[in-house]
Write an enzyme that holds these catalytic residues in place. Structure first.
Site, short mmCIF file in Angstrom:
data_model
loop_
_atom_site.label_atom_id
_atom_site.label_comp_id
_atom_site.label_asym_id
_atom_site.label_seq_id
_atom_site.Cartn_x
_atom_site.Cartn_y
_atom_site.Cartn_z
N CYS A 64 -4.04 -8.04 4.97
CA CYS A 64 -5.32 -8.57 4.53
C CYS A 64 -5.61 -9.87 5.25
O CYS A 64 -4.76 -10.75 5.33
CB CYS A 64 -5.32 -8.81 3.02
SG CYS A 64 -6.91 -9.42 2.38
N CYS B 130 -9.97 -4.72 -6.34
CA CYS B 130 -10.23 -5.23 -4.99
C CYS B 130 -10.48 -6.73 -5.08
O CYS B 130 -11.62 -7.18 -5.14
CB CYS B 130 -11.43 -4.50 -4.38
SG CYS B 130 -11.63 -4.76 -2.62
#
Length: 430
Positions: free
Chosen positions: A353, A159
């Protein structure tokens, strides 16, 4: 009547419960098992860590909302899943039976894999609201007594977006505090290059992120293996393409936030046929486990192979938008089984994102997330910060209203080139 249980009430689990309730029959029961009754919006944790948000701003008590929707909440938390018996052992010693189980557990944070890593040792974290609040106290100390900062992710992490995001947010917060000139900053990552993101880059994320770091005087070390962390000092090996050490670094710091590697949670780890050696749930294209076909997996806790080979372990991120497509596919497939049909819904796994820098940011769109892609796009600007704030407010409102979908997804994400966030396609059952 079928008993459908969702294990976990994070970003995927809460929306899973809402969508499953909509698609299940009127006599089917939907239950959520979670440790506690609160949902917390994890993407806002970096803001909490510099004092731009409080816990109350990003948390929702699910008790009344679930009750209104006819969803049972079991806040005891799960000790162990027993899939051979279609049963979950809860932490209070009781058990709950299921006909269908959806694992939305999220990950366990593997701080213990590196000596001195984590909020109980020598580095901060933004993976949990409790960690973010502790990181805020440490950040306030940094402002009072400036010194070097080291931010990034360790080998095995998957991540990377929040690590980049937090580095830039800290840089912005230090500038606003008029302390940036007293704080050298270094970004440490196992990625083979800046902007790899576990996805081998998306659009020009390499160029955009490198440029942003240069403009803000943030140095970086890629192919970085963190070997241990002592109070105020991080030990890093920089490796070459073969994985051999080519340089060693001792990085002093007054403040450090390093994202850990993830692994499966203890409730499912080590169950043969359900999880891989790392403890992640193995699934087919219908989000379904092969050995236990009444068990489905969504979110960060599912197993996804890495994108290509890298000198150091680099995992694949599971973004919130990607998780929502898993949710829709899973709900459709269980609904089909309830009707006596075979599952056929396949998630698109589109990735979006929005990485906020505090005043601007970088956005990327990957359709699908795993290459080769139909859309491979990235961009930067002040609009990204506004979009991130807007998404936070939208998603928390969606949770509070008990809804699985709103107009925001269909309008805003259209602008980003995605026809529908939760777009799925139907394939014949294999």
């Amino acid at each position: 009547m079928s008993r459908i249980v969702v294990l976990g009430a994070g970003l995927g689990g809460v929306i899973m419960a809402y969508e499953m309730k909509e698609k299940a029959g009127p006599n089917d029961e939907v239950t959520v098992v979670n440790l506690g009754n609160t949902y917390s919006f994890v993407p806002s944790n970096p803001w909490v860590a510099v004092g731009w948000r409080d816990r109350k701003d990003i948390s929702v008590d699910l008790t009344a909302i679930f009750d209104k929707r006819g969803i049972e909440l079991r806040p005891e938390g799960a000790r162990r899943v027993v899939p051979e018996e279609n049963r979950i052992e809860l932490n209070d010693g009781s058990s709950i039976d299921y006909d269908y189980l959806i694992l939305a557990t999220g990950p366990e944070l593997a701080f213990d894999e590196i000596e001195g890593l984590g909020p109980d040792a020598n580095t901060q974290s933004v993976c949990h609201i409790d960690h973010a609040e502790k990181a805020k106290d440490a950040f306030e100390q940094l402002v009072r007594a400036p010194g070097p900062v080291v931010i990034g992710a360790v080998q095995g992490a998957s991540c990377f977006g929040p690590a980049y995001e937090f580095a830039f947010i800290v840089e912005t917060a230090l500038r606003r505090a008029r302390k940036r000139d007293q704080v050298p900053m270094t970004f440490v990552t196992p990625e083979p290059y800046i902007g790899h993101l576990g996805l081998d880059g998306v659009g020009d994320t390499k160029g955009l992120l490198e440029s942003a770091m240069r403009e803000r005087h943030i140095k970086w070390i890629t192919n970085a293996r963190v070997t241990r962390v002592e109070p105020g000092k991080m030990f890093v090996e920089e490796v070459d393409e073969s994985g051999a050490t080519r340089a060693e670094h001792e990085l002093p710091f007054a403040y450090s936030m390093m994202l850990p590697a993830f692994r499966g949670v203890p409730a499912v780890a080590g169950i043969e046929g359900l999880t891989n050696p790392r403890g992640f749930v193995t699934i087919d294209k219908y989000q379904r486990n092969a050995r236990f076909p009444n068990v489905f997996g969504i979110g960060v806790g599912v197993a996804i192979p890495p994108v290509g080979q890298t000198p150091l372990p680099v995992g694949v991120p599971k973004t919130g938008f990607m998780i929502e497509s898993m949710v829709t596919a899973t709900a459709a497939n269980i609904a089909a089984l309830l009707r006596g049909e075979q599952p056929g819904a396949v998630a698109t796994w589109n990735a979006v994102c929005l990485a906020d820098f505090g005043d601007e940011g970088i956005a990327f769109v990957a359709q699908p997330q795993i290459p080769p892609r139909n859309v491979n796009w990235s961009s930067s600007g002040k609009w990204v910060h506004a979009a991130k704030v807007g998404f936070e407010k939208y998603f928390l409102r969606k949770v509070r209203q008990g809804k699985a979908d709103t107009v925001y997804e269909n309008l805003v994400l259209d602008v980003l080139g995605i026809k529908k966030l939760k777009e799925i396609h139907i394939e014949p059952a294999g």
